[in-house]
Design a protein around this motif. Structure first.
Motif, PDB file in Angstrom:
ATOM      1  N   HIS A   1       7.619  -5.782   4.207  1.00 51.47           N
ATOM      2  CA  HIS A   1       8.006  -6.429   2.946  1.00 51.47           C
ATOM      3  C   HIS A   1       7.044  -6.029   1.828  1.00 51.47           C
ATOM      4  CE1 HIS A   1       8.416 -10.008   0.208  1.00 51.47           C
ATOM      5  NE2 HIS A   1       9.685  -9.816   0.496  1.00 51.47           N
ATOM      6  N   PHE A   2       7.591  -5.513   0.716  1.00 48.41           N
ATOM      7  CA  PHE A   2       6.698  -4.977  -0.327  1.00 48.41           C
ATOM      8  C   PHE A   2       6.557  -5.879  -1.546  1.00 48.41           C
ATOM      9  CE2 PHE A   2       9.965  -1.921  -2.634  1.00 48.41           C
ATOM     10  CZ  PHE A   2      10.780  -2.995  -2.917  1.00 48.41           C
ATOM     11  N   GLY A   3       7.090  -7.108  -1.459  1.00 43.63           N
ATOM     12  CA  GLY A   3       6.974  -8.013  -2.593  1.00 43.63           C
ATOM     13  C   GLY A   3       8.094  -7.800  -3.583  1.00 43.63           C
ATOM     14  N   ALA A   4       7.773  -7.683  -4.860  1.00 45.40           N
ATOM     15  CA  ALA A   4       8.772  -7.533  -5.919  1.00 45.40           C
ATOM     16  C   ALA A   4       8.981  -6.064  -6.267  1.00 45.40           C
ATOM     17  CB  ALA A   4       8.330  -8.295  -7.162  1.00 45.40           C
ATOM     18  N   ALA A   5      10.231  -5.624  -6.205  1.00 47.73           N
ATOM     19  CA  ALA A   5      10.558  -4.219  -6.485  1.00 47.73           C
ATOM     20  C   ALA A   5      10.180  -3.823  -7.906  1.00 47.73           C
ATOM     21  CB  ALA A   5      12.044  -3.984  -6.254  1.00 47.73           C
ATOM     22  N   GLY A   6      10.248  -4.759  -8.839  1.00 48.07           N
ATOM     23  CA  GLY A   6       9.978  -4.447 -10.235  1.00 48.07           C
ATOM     24  C   GLY A   6       8.579  -3.927 -10.490  1.00 48.07           C
ATOM     25  N   TYR A   7       7.611  -4.366  -9.703  1.00 48.03           N
ATOM     26  CA  TYR A   7       6.239  -3.897  -9.901  1.00 48.03           C
ATOM     27  C   TYR A   7       6.168  -2.380  -9.806  1.00 48.03           C
ATOM     28  CZ  TYR A   7       1.257  -3.128  -9.410  1.00 48.03           C
ATOM     29  OH  TYR A   7      -0.028  -2.671  -9.605  1.00 48.03           O
ATOM     30  N   TYR A   8       6.852  -1.813  -8.838  1.00 48.77           N
ATOM     31  CA  TYR A   8       6.747  -0.367  -8.593  1.00 48.77           C
ATOM     32  C   TYR A   8       7.523   0.442  -9.627  1.00 48.77           C
ATOM     33  CZ  TYR A   8       5.280  -2.715  -4.391  1.00 48.77           C
ATOM     34  OH  TYR A   8       4.657  -3.572  -3.522  1.00 48.77           O
ATOM     35  N   ALA A   9       8.674  -0.070 -10.042  1.00 48.57           N
ATOM     36  CA  ALA A   9       9.408   0.602 -11.113  1.00 48.57           C
ATOM     37  C   ALA A   9       8.576   0.634 -12.384  1.00 48.57           C
ATOM     38  CB  ALA A   9      10.738  -0.109 -11.359  1.00 48.57           C
ATOM     39  N   ASN A  10       7.820  -0.436 -12.629  1.00 46.07           N
ATOM     40  CA  ASN A  10       6.981  -0.498 -13.827  1.00 46.07           C
ATOM     41  C   ASN A  10       5.787   0.458 -13.767  1.00 46.07           C
ATOM     42  OD1 ASN A  10       8.028  -2.277 -15.874  1.00 46.07           O
ATOM     43  ND2 ASN A  10       7.790  -3.951 -14.414  1.00 46.07           N
TER      44      ASN A  10
ATOM     45  N   LEU B   1      12.607   3.855 -10.680  1.00 42.27           N
ATOM     46  CA  LEU B   1      13.549   3.142  -9.828  1.00 42.27           C
ATOM     47  C   LEU B   1      12.846   2.814  -8.522  1.00 42.27           C
ATOM     48  CD1 LEU B   1      16.729   5.414 -10.201  1.00 42.27           C
ATOM     49  CD2 LEU B   1      16.281   3.284 -11.399  1.00 42.27           C
ATOM     50  N   SER B   2      13.023   1.615  -8.011  1.00 41.62           N
ATOM     51  CA  SER B   2      12.454   1.248  -6.712  1.00 41.62           C
ATOM     52  C   SER B   2      13.433   0.365  -5.974  1.00 41.62           C
ATOM     53  CB  SER B   2      11.110   0.545  -6.881  1.00 41.62           C
ATOM     54  OG  SER B   2      11.256  -0.683  -7.557  1.00 41.62           O
ATOM     55  N   MET B   3      13.406   0.456  -4.661  1.00 38.18           N
ATOM     56  CA  MET B   3      14.353  -0.313  -3.855  1.00 38.18           C
ATOM     57  C   MET B   3      13.861  -0.389  -2.417  1.00 38.18           C
ATOM     58  SD  MET B   3      17.262   2.654  -3.885  1.00 38.18           S
ATOM     59  CE  MET B   3      16.655   3.242  -5.486  1.00 38.18           C
ATOM     60  N   SER B   4      14.411  -1.345  -1.671  1.00 40.25           N
ATOM     61  CA  SER B   4      14.050  -1.509  -0.266  1.00 40.25           C
ATOM     62  C   SER B   4      15.221  -2.100   0.500  1.00 40.25           C
ATOM     63  CB  SER B   4      12.841  -2.441  -0.127  1.00 40.25           C
ATOM     64  OG  SER B   4      12.483  -2.622   1.226  1.00 40.25           O
TER      65      SER B   4
ATOM     66  N   VAL C   1       0.824  -1.220   0.000  1.00 41.04           N
ATOM     67  CA  VAL C   1       0.000   0.000   0.000  1.00 41.04           C
ATOM     68  C   VAL C   1       0.855   1.267   0.000  1.00 41.04           C
ATOM     69  CG1 VAL C   1      -1.722   1.320   1.276  1.00 41.04           C
ATOM     70  CG2 VAL C   1      -1.986  -1.147   1.011  1.00 41.04           C
ATOM     71  N   PRO C   2       1.766   1.470   0.956  1.00 39.83           N
ATOM     72  CA  PRO C   2       2.585   2.679   0.898  1.00 39.83           C
ATOM     73  C   PRO C   2       3.496   2.714  -0.325  1.00 39.83           C
ATOM     74  CG  PRO C   2       3.397   1.189   2.598  1.00 39.83           C
ATOM     75  CD  PRO C   2       2.074   0.657   2.152  1.00 39.83           C
ATOM     76  N   SER C   3       3.881   1.551  -0.824  1.00 39.30           N
ATOM     77  CA  SER C   3       4.783   1.506  -1.973  1.00 39.30           C
ATOM     78  C   SER C   3       4.098   2.007  -3.237  1.00 39.30           C
ATOM     79  CB  SER C   3       5.301   0.082  -2.171  1.00 39.30           C
ATOM     80  OG  SER C   3       6.032  -0.345  -1.044  1.00 39.30           O
ATOM     81  N   VAL C   4       2.877   1.538  -3.494  1.00 39.79           N
ATOM     82  CA  VAL C   4       2.135   2.033  -4.659  1.00 39.79           C
ATOM     83  C   VAL C   4       1.850   3.525  -4.504  1.00 39.79           C
ATOM     84  CG1 VAL C   4      -0.085   1.921  -5.860  1.00 39.79           C
ATOM     85  CG2 VAL C   4       1.129  -0.184  -5.302  1.00 39.79           C
ATOM     86  N   LYS C   5       1.419   3.915  -3.312  1.00 37.89           N
ATOM     87  CA  LYS C   5       1.133   5.330  -3.070  1.00 37.89           C
ATOM     88  C   LYS C   5       2.378   6.186  -3.280  1.00 37.89           C
ATOM     89  CE  LYS C   5      -2.731   5.003   0.226  1.00 37.89           C
ATOM     90  NZ  LYS C   5      -3.550   6.104  -0.323  1.00 37.89           N
ATOM     91  N   ALA C   6       3.518   5.723  -2.775  1.00 34.60           N
ATOM     92  CA  ALA C   6       4.750   6.494  -2.878  1.00 34.60           C
ATOM     93  C   ALA C   6       5.202   6.652  -4.327  1.00 34.60           C
ATOM     94  CB  ALA C   6       5.844   5.824  -2.049  1.00 34.60           C
TER      95      ALA C   6
END
Length: 351
Positions: A117-126, A136-139, A89-94
């Protein structure tokens, strides 16, 4: 082998989370992230983990009623406090905020602290790439990786992803951890009682081993290319935990999201969007990425090689099949989903 339609998988995830008490729009976000990750073939970070998240919610490690808040911002940046929310949730929002700021300033950077844990970083970069931007996304994550010259778990294997639009494929993207493999693969090999390559982990003395049976109680992940993976893991710490004012994997306040479910995960993320239109003009980025991809694919091939893939191309081929023919569920994913289905008494529509 069982299959499931991707939309049915999304609906199942959403329904299970709503039944636990998560608000409907947040549950939909989680279902989208996890099912789309499976469609791309990254099953270690997709719906397999949903039951684990729900168990963590039940024992208080995730606050199901949390509302992520922006606590500081400027024209091109923001800091978000996730408030122990489920990580998607915060990852998509961010990333959405990063894209909005990039539209105004050319660049947008949003850091997130106190997340899970936000799952796969690639989803957010996409997310950014689908808007015509570079993403770019990272954790940072719990300390699970050693570094050259050390023994034991010292730093997280800190995933990083980038994505950019293209034409032949929806995007060119890469999603990697700083270890030779994701730690969940070692955990799965342990469950399956299988040996692993000795480049994956070290034992309690810091020496490479092919035996995962004592992990994670002993030993640690190995960084890819030794000092290179180590250095990139530190970079992710800089842009996530340090820049957000949150926790770092080295500091001892980040714990495993799955091995210590009753405790907050305390991970931090960072999301960057670059509005290439302001650099290059409308539609130019995708064209240039396509030109580069074509040159890579058409390069002279090694003996015995039939094809050169661009980053993300294999994943998008799997994605196309998943949407046209349904998602073929690996056994470990199916078992986890079936156990969750029986628990929450929501049917899993497989065929």
């Amino acid at each position: 082998m069982r299959k499931i339609k991707i939309q049915d998988l999304k609906d199942f995830c959403k329904a299970a989370l709503v039944k636990e008490g998560l608000r409907e729009d947040y549950a939909k976000i989680c279902g989208e992230v996890l099912a789309e990750t499976d469609a791309l073939g990254t099953n270690s970070h997709g719906t397999k983990n949903l039951y684990g998240y729900i168990k963590k919610i039940r024992v208080g490690g995730i606050d199901i009623h949390a509302e992520p808040q922006i606590v500081k911002e400027g024209p091109g940046f923001a800091v978000m406090n996730a408030e122990k929310c489920i990580g998607m949730v915060p990852s998509v929002k961010a990333m959405e905020v990063a894209c909005e700021k990039a539209k105004k300033t050319g660049l947008g950077l949003v850091t997130v602290k106190n997340s899970c844990h936000f799952g796969a970083a690639g989803y957010y970069a996409n997310i950014a790439a689908h808007k015509g931007m570079i993403g770019l996304s990272m954790s940072n994550v719990d300390p699970n990786m050693t570094v050259p010259g050390a023994k034991g778990m010292l730093i997280g294997n800190n995933p990083f992803a980038y994505a950019a639009p293209a034409n032949t494929t929806p995007t060119v993207f890469l999603d990697v951890a700083m270890s030779n493999v994701a730690s969940l693969k070692v955990v799965q090999a342990k469950k399956d009682r299988k040996s692993i390559p000795d480049t994956w982990i070290v034992d309690k003395d810091g020496l490479p081993t092919a035996d995962p049976s004592n992990y994670p109680d002993e030993g640690a992940m190995q960084p890819f290319a030794r000092h290179k993976g180590y250095g990139f893991a530190v970079m992710v710490e800089l842009l996530t935990g340090i820049l957000s004012g949150g926790c770092t994997s080295i500091g001892g306040d980040i714990v495993s999201w799955c091995f210590e479910p009753e405790k907050p995960n305390n991970v931090c993320h960072a999301f960057m969007a670059v509005d290439a239109e302001q650099f290059l003009g409308e539609g130019v980025l995708a064209g240039r990425m396509e030109e580069m991809s074509r040159e890579l694919r058409q390069a002279p091939k090694a003996k015995g090689s039939e094809r050169i893939y661009t980053p993300g191309e294999i994943e998008w081929e799997k994605y196309k099949v998943a949407y046209e023919e349904g998602f073929t569920i690996p056994e470990d994913v199916l078992i986890s989903l079936q156990e969750l289905s029986a628990d929450v008494k929501i049917p899993l529509k497989t065929y």
